[in-house]
Design a protein around this motif. Structure first.
Motif, short mmCIF file in Angstrom:
data_model
loop_
_atom_site.label_atom_id
_atom_site.label_comp_id
_atom_site.label_asym_id
_atom_site.label_seq_id
_atom_site.Cartn_x
_atom_site.Cartn_y
_atom_site.Cartn_z
N PHE A 1 1.46 -1.07 0.12
CA PHE A 1 -0.14 -0.03 0.14
C PHE A 1 0.51 1.20 -0.21
CE2 PHE A 1 -2.37 3.85 2.35
CZ PHE A 1 -2.57 3.65 1.77
N ILE A 2 0.15 1.71 -0.79
CA ILE A 2 2.03 3.03 -1.81
C ILE A 2 1.01 4.27 -1.46
CG2 ILE A 2 2.82 4.18 -3.19
CD1 ILE A 2 3.69 2.17 -4.05
N ASP A 3 1.36 5.51 -0.02
CA ASP A 3 0.29 6.35 0.45
C ASP A 3 1.54 7.86 -0.35
OD1 ASP A 3 -0.41 9.19 1.02
OD2 ASP A 3 -0.26 8.33 3.48
N PHE A 4 1.68 7.89 -1.41
CA PHE A 4 2.02 9.71 -1.40
C PHE A 4 1.57 10.71 -0.91
CE2 PHE A 4 3.31 6.88 -4.89
CZ PHE A 4 4.52 7.46 -5.41
N SER A 5 2.43 11.28 -0.44
CA SER A 5 1.54 12.39 0.84
C SER A 5 2.87 13.37 1.18
CB SER A 5 1.59 11.86 1.95
OG SER A 5 1.04 12.89 3.21
N GLY A 6 2.59 14.38 1.59
CA GLY A 6 2.93 15.40 1.74
C GLY A 6 2.85 16.58 3.41
N TYR A 7 4.02 17.36 3.52
CA TYR A 7 4.04 17.55 4.84
C TYR A 7 2.65 19.10 4.68
CZ TYR A 7 8.03 15.22 6.42
OH TYR A 7 9.14 13.84 7.00
N SER B 1 8.50 12.66 -5.29
CA SER B 1 7.14 13.51 -6.50
C SER B 1 7.84 12.67 -7.98
CB SER B 1 7.77 14.30 -6.47
OG SER B 1 6.97 14.90 -7.69
N TYR B 2 9.10 12.35 -8.81
CA TYR B 2 9.69 11.50 -9.79
C TYR B 2 9.27 10.74 -9.98
CZ TYR B 2 12.22 10.15 -13.71
OH TYR B 2 12.71 9.63 -14.32
N LEU B 3 9.23 9.56 -8.87
CA LEU B 3 8.48 8.79 -8.68
C LEU B 3 7.34 8.47 -8.97
CD1 LEU B 3 8.99 5.44 -8.33
CD2 LEU B 3 8.48 5.71 -5.91
N GLN B 4 6.54 8.99 -8.64
CA GLN B 4 5.07 9.27 -8.86
C GLN B 4 4.68 9.54 -9.96
OE1 GLN B 4 2.67 12.17 -6.30
NE2 GLN B 4 0.88 11.59 -6.83
N ARG B 5 5.55 10.64 -10.53
CA ARG B 5 5.61 11.15 -12.40
C ARG B 5 5.64 9.92 -12.63
NH1 ARG B 5 8.40 15.58 -10.06
NH2 ARG B 5 10.28 15.22 -11.22
N TYR B 6 6.67 9.42 -13.03
CA TYR B 6 7.47 8.38 -13.98
C TYR B 6 6.29 7.23 -14.16
CZ TYR B 6 10.75 5.13 -16.47
OH TYR B 6 11.45 4.51 -17.33
N LYS B 7 6.39 6.69 -12.61
CA LYS B 7 5.86 5.42 -12.70
C LYS B 7 4.03 5.58 -12.37
CE LYS B 7 5.70 1.06 -9.84
NZ LYS B 7 5.67 0.19 -11.09
N PHE B 8 3.83 6.71 -12.03
CA PHE B 8 1.62 6.38 -12.67
C PHE B 8 1.65 7.62 -13.00
CE2 PHE B 8 3.40 5.01 -8.31
CZ PHE B 8 3.19 3.53 -7.79
N GLN B 9 2.49 8.16 -13.75
CA GLN B 9 1.85 9.27 -14.73
C GLN B 9 1.14 10.29 -13.61
OE1 GLN B 9 1.57 6.55 -16.63
NE2 GLN B 9 3.65 6.99 -16.00
N ALA B 10 1.77 11.25 -12.61
CA ALA B 10 0.38 11.37 -11.59
C ALA B 10 1.73 12.20 -10.81
CB ALA B 10 -0.58 10.99 -10.71
N ASN B 11 1.09 13.33 -10.59
CA ASN B 11 1.77 14.25 -9.30
C ASN B 11 0.95 15.33 -8.41
OD1 ASN B 11 0.64 15.93 -11.09
ND2 ASN B 11 2.60 17.50 -11.74
N ALA B 12 0.08 14.36 -8.14
CA ALA B 12 -1.35 14.89 -7.26
C ALA B 12 -1.29 14.16 -6.06
CB ALA B 12 -2.32 15.16 -7.39
N GLN B 13 -1.57 14.88 -4.47
CA GLN B 13 -1.83 14.34 -3.32
C GLN B 13 -2.90 14.21 -2.47
OE1 GLN B 13 1.95 16.51 -3.69
NE2 GLN B 13 1.98 14.51 -5.26
N PRO B 14 -3.46 13.53 -1.88
CA PRO B 14 -2.80 12.21 -1.61
C PRO B 14 -3.45 11.47 -2.98
CG PRO B 14 -4.97 13.15 -0.68
CD PRO B 14 -4.27 14.52 -0.79
N TYR B 15 -2.95 10.58 -2.31
CA TYR B 15 -1.98 9.57 -4.56
C TYR B 15 -1.84 8.02 -3.07
CZ TYR B 15 -1.81 7.63 -9.11
OH TYR B 15 -1.85 7.27 -10.25
#
Length: 652
Positions: A533-539, A601-615
């Protein structure tokens, strides 16, 4: 490849801000760097006024090359940023929408010059945020002979280009296993999440409208209703004329309070209201002010305006006639009732000003005065209702005391903001909750008639049914707060209490291990034989905190994740430096990844073609998609279904 699409955020690269940067020589050796941001509808870009230690990444420009150039002044924008209080961060955030032009003036000290920099920015909409982004530019030219090499640069990073020409993979230099988990996934068939719009204006209006009705029940206002209505009915030549006078009286009350709200806005302005809401010193003043109001309601003293003011208004009303006379009568009511309405108005104005919106005080006072004016008009239209209306009595003192407890509880909210800003840690979450538990327990005991303040006489053990149920509500609320002392989320009051991270003792936290490194987490998943379970988040991601509080902290959801998944939480705004910077090719440009946040952030863009959080996505240990993506959606059954889909596909 096992792939299961799920309704959530569409697998697309979000590019809500498009930059155009140009150099403009304004006069001889003087010029400006003109940076124009076109912001996608529904999105907002945070301004350079945001405190970087509080929330989202603010706008900034890093100047990497200034050859033969001296900067003059600071960045300037062509329009004022919108400011709005955010409960999650306990401070105001400011942003721009649609289009904003940022300029930086400079002086060229020699004929030839070179200017280069990097714009750093972040943006959000009502559901998602993009991680901190960078846009670079560079110009060279001649100050006096004309700019022979001055070019306009444009940020052109549309989603189609990114999909057609994938990024250079940082996994190229890694092992085959690591390279596999970085492979892009296919999101064909997914649906885009819907946007929802929210506004604070309705919150201000409704809150102040309720405050106006509460003010009606105080001993300074309630007795005035039958007296004033009877006066109009006796004075008027006809009932229609009496009703019309009562309407004018009500409109006068609205006008007076509305003028008060507009006066506050005019005196302080929107920027000053923002400073009030975010300033720790002002929040301490608000705290002390509300404590004084509470003590006043407890009967220690009355907050009164000079009696000469009321007498002057009253005599003016007698000397004048017609509409002006009715207006001065309304003004007299406002002054006479100030000892009861003043603390309520003060509290509501503080709350309205804390939103930072320039129209907040005016909207709030309109709601408050509308609630005050309605009874005068209704009783004038239907005078028989006066016979069934509650008579003045000791119950109005009870209303004042209850308001005193509420004022005391609200005052802690403002002290908490100052405590967080200065880092005192004197009002951490459990201390705050302990004080609230004591306040609402005492309120419940007061309503049960167990004690009374000396100013209002001895305690009365005999209480009515309504007061009994109010005491039950207060005591039940105090009991509801008790588990929070050990870290329970308390979602019902999360907007008021300090953040959970200030909790020193938390039995509810740390239920499952979260990996903050992608490769490390994937290796753990392979060793344990579990999906990821991957959670792309941000402070600085507000909606990430909302999802955590509303969904991820739900006991059933946490148990499901703990028992069945390896969790990887990647913060895209992490400032920790990479041991060695990594260079990738993105959209034809070389981009240097300096921090772990840049890398995730680059991983999210490259692997998932997305850059918005939460994801959120569910993968197998080889990096193949099992379920998702899932974005901001507080629907727990849908999120549970998203997790179950990943578990089901993994079992195949």
């Amino acid at each position: 490849m096992l792939v299961a699409s799920f309704s959530g955020l569409n697998a697309q690269f979000v590019n809500p801000v498009k930059w155009t940067v140009a150099l403009d020589m304004t006069d001889g050796n003087k010029g400006e760097i003109v940076m124009t941001a076109d912001i996608l509808s529904g999105w907002h870009m945070y301004s350079n006024e945001v405190d970087p230690d509080i929330g989202p990444t603010p706008l900034s420009v890093d100047w990497s090359k200034l050859e033969g150039v001296t900067l003059e002044g600071k960045l300037t924008a062509d329009k004022v940023s919108h400011k709005e209080f955010d409960e999650m961060f306990g401070a105001n955030l400011s942003w721009w929408t649609e289009r904003v032009v940022i300029k930086q003036a400079f002086v060229a000290g020699s004929d030839h010059y070179a200017v280069a920099g990097t714009i750093r920015f972040s943006a959000c909409n009502d559901q998602n945020c993009i991680p901190p982004q960078k846009e670079t530019f560079e110009f060279t030219g001649f100050a006096k002979g004309g700019a022979d090499d001055v070019a306009e640069t444009t940020a052109d990073t549309d989603a189609a280009a990114l999909v057609e020409k994938p990024f250079a993979n940082v996994a190229d230099e890694k092992s085959d296993t690591d390279a596999g988990i970085w492979e892009p996934v296919d999101f064909s068939g997914t649906e885009k999440a819907e946007n929802t719009d929210t506004t604070s204006m309705w919150y201000i209006f409704i809150t102040c409208f309720i405050g106006g009705f509460v003010a009606l029940l105080t001993p300074c206002v309630w007795p005035m209703i039958p007296l004033t209505v009877s006066f109009f009915l006796k004075k008027g030549k006809s009932r229609a004329r009496s009703v019309a006078d009562a309407f004018i009286y009500g409109i006068s009350i609205i006008a007076i309070y509305l003028l008060l709200g507009l006066l506050i806005t005019a005196l302080f302005g929107a920027s000053s209201l923002n400073a009030l809401s975010t300033s720790a010193v002002c929040n301490i003043i608000f705290f002390l002010l509300l404590v004084v109001f509470a003590i006043s309601f407890f009967g220690a003293f009355d907050i009164k305006l000079p009696s000469s003011w009321a007498n002057k208004m009253d005599s003016t009303a007698e000397r004048t006639t017609g509409l002006l006379s009715i207006f001065f009568m309304a003004f007299t009511l406002t002054l006479v009732s100030f000892s009861c309405t003043g603390p309520i108005i003060g509290t509501l104005l503080v709350e309205a000003a804390s939103t930072g919106d320039k129209f907040g005080p005016a909207v709030g006072m309109f709601g408050f005065s509308l609630a005050l004016a309605i009874p005068f008009c209704l009783f004038a239209m239907f005078p028989s209702w006066l016979q069934s209306a509650p008579k003045s009595g000791g119950w109005m003192n009870t209303v004042k005391v209850v308001l005193g407890f509420v004022e005391l509880a609200l005052s802690l909210k403002f002290l908490s903001v100052a405590d967080l800003a200065y880092g005192w840690h004197i009002l951490d979450r459990e201390v705050f909750l302990a004080l609230w538990i004591v306040i609402f327990t005492l309120l419940g005991l007061y309503l049960l008639g167990k004690f009374n303040f000396s100013h209002y006489g001895p305690a009365n053990g005999s209480i009515g049914t309504f007061r009994f149920f109010l005491s039950m509500i207060s005591l039940s609320f105090a009991i509801y707060l008790v588990p929070g002392l050990w870290g329970a989320p308390l979602k019902g009051v999360s907007a008021f209490v300090p953040p959970l991270y200030t909790q020193d003792f938390n039995l509810y936290g740390g239920v499952f291990k979260e990996y903050d490194d992608y490769e490390e987490g994937m290796k753990a998943a392979a060793a344990e034989g579990k999906p990821v379970f991957i959670d792309f988040s941000g402070y600085g991601c507000v909606n990430c905190r909302k999802m955590e509080g509303a969904v991820l902290d739900n006991p059933d959801v946490r148990t499901m994740i703990e028992d069945n998944f390896v969790v990887i939480k990647l913060m895209v705004d992490e400032k920790k430096k990479l041991p060695v910077p990594e260079t990738v090719t993105e959209n034809g440009k070389n981009v240097v990844l300096e921090t772990y946040g840049d890398r995730w952030s680059y991983l999210q863009r490259y692997k998932f073609q997305a850059n918005a959080q939460p994801y959120y996505v569910v993968l197998d240990p080889s990096g193949r998609l099992l379920s998702g993506p899932f974005s901001y959606d507080e629907n727990i059954p849908r999120f549970t279904e998203f997790l179950e889909t990943g578990m089901k596909n993994f079992s195949k």
